[in-house]
Design an enzyme around this catalytic site. Structure first.
Site, PDB file in Angstrom:
ATOM      1  N   GLU A 223       0.920  -1.287  -0.135  1.00  0.00           N
ATOM      2  CA  GLU A 223       0.045  -0.025  -0.138  1.00  0.00           C
ATOM      3  C   GLU A 223       0.940   1.085  -0.111  1.00  0.00           C
ATOM      4  O   GLU A 223       2.023   1.124   0.356  1.00  0.00           O
ATOM      5  CB  GLU A 223      -1.033   0.020   1.196  1.00  0.00           C
ATOM      6  CG  GLU A 223      -0.125  -0.009   2.551  1.00  0.00           C
ATOM      7  CD  GLU A 223      -1.000   0.837   3.614  1.00  0.00           C
ATOM      8  OE1 GLU A 223      -1.348   1.773   3.619  1.00  0.00           O
ATOM      9  OE2 GLU A 223      -1.353  -0.186   4.633  1.00  0.00           O
TER      10      GLU A 223
ATOM     11  N   LYS B  15      -4.151  -2.672  14.424  1.00  0.00           N
ATOM     12  CA  LYS B  15      -3.677  -1.744  15.312  1.00  0.00           C
ATOM     13  C   LYS B  15      -4.192  -1.490  16.798  1.00  0.00           C
ATOM     14  O   LYS B  15      -5.275  -1.949  16.784  1.00  0.00           O
ATOM     15  CB  LYS B  15      -4.003  -0.384  14.686  1.00  0.00           C
ATOM     16  CG  LYS B  15      -3.347  -0.132  13.418  1.00  0.00           C
ATOM     17  CD  LYS B  15      -3.554   1.055  12.351  1.00  0.00           C
ATOM     18  CE  LYS B  15      -2.979   1.123  11.074  1.00  0.00           C
ATOM     19  NZ  LYS B  15      -3.718   0.285  10.224  1.00  0.00           N
TER      20      LYS B  15
END
Length: 294
Positions: free
Chosen positions: A12, A147
């Site tokens: 990404e 995360k």
């Protein structure tokens, strides 16, 4: 490389534009591409440059995104058509990268950590598009789990709802980005690139239409800073709420603030984490290419 059936790994570009400051971001991007090459695969960083979808950004294109930093548009699946129509330059998130990787025929994608259900998401409905993309796009995502700023138990529940295969890579506990422990058990475990590749191939052969997550724990030598980062994350979350930071602005704010609070130690851990994921992802792609040739 794709036409020849060689292993390719998607990357990404949001981590380049929004995940780290310049020049650490371009250095990390080039290092990660080098790691993938060293492990037998071809890297393909995905972005949208002047309205064109780019699969395998050049050094100049990566430099452009890195220098733009926070000024670079952040492109999720919902934004792709608008960015193309306006001929903008944008860094792709996990969801947009998965979408474009599948359109290009890439099966394996390496990132830092996936998004998920934000804390308090049961009230705000703030759930990352990464999760819905994993439910409808058959790309394997190699990451360090979700995360740690997220509600991980609910994130795992929503992935189950969307039919996403979640596998711990050499671990039984789902990792939480900077820390190896989340308190949540992984639904499945794999211990080798070959075992992971078999799951990816089975998903593709069965045409399940959903993705796989291979959650790789942060290298143990970088875990020591994990507790410090967790304390800084808690502080940053409180600051974000006090300032009214919400939605897609939360993660960049938290990462920037945590880097400041830890004196840059979180940045070093972030780089190590992504590089480790790149090693695993490249080896899975190599094993998958071998299975397809067999």
């Amino acid at each position: 490389a794709l036409e020849r059936g060689e292993p390719v790994v998607a990357l990404e570009s949001t981590i380049v534009a929004h995940g780290m400051p310049y020049p650490a971001n371009i250095e990390c991007a080039l290092d990660v591409e080098g790691v993938i090459r060293a492990n037998g695969a071809t890297p393909a960083t995905i972005a949208i440059i002047d309205g064109a979808c780019v699969i395998g950004a050049s050094r100049e294109e990566l430099e452009k995104i890195a220098r733009l930093g926070a000024a670079c548009a952040k492109c999720s699946r919902r934004d792709v058509a608008g960015v193309i129509a306006r001929r903008e330059t944008a860094a792709t998130t996990v969801s947009a990268t998965m979408l474009l990787a599948r359109l290009a025929g890439i099966d394996v994608f390496v990132t830092g950590g996936i998004g998920g259900v934000h804390r308090g998401g049961e009230r705000t409905m703030d759930v990352s598009a990464d999760i819905s993309e994993l439910g409808r796009t058959d790309v394997a995502v190699v990451c360090a789990g979700a995360k740690s700023i997220l509600d991980i138990p609910r994130t795992l529940e929503v992935m189950e709802t969307h039919g996403v295969a979640v596998c711990g890579y050499t671990c039984d506990e789902f990792p939480a980005f900077f820390t190896r422990k989340s308190g949540c058990k992984c639904p499945q475990r794999v211990d080798t690139p070959e075992a992971a590749a078999q799951i990816v191939k089975a998903t593709l052969d069965a045409r399940l239409g959903s993705g796989c997550v291979f959650a790789v724990p942060i290298p143990s030598e970088h875990e020591a800073v994990g507790e410090e980062i967790e304390r800084a994350t808690t502080t940053a979350l409180e600051e974000a709420e006090a300032r009214g930071v919400a939605g897609r602005d939360v993660t960049p704010f938290i990462l920037k603030r945590v880097a400041e609070l830890t004196g840059g130690r979180s940045l070093a851990a972030n780089v190590a984490l992504v590089q480790n994921n790149a090693v695993v992802g490249a080896r899975i792609a190599v094993a998958l290419a071998a299975l397809k040739r067999a």
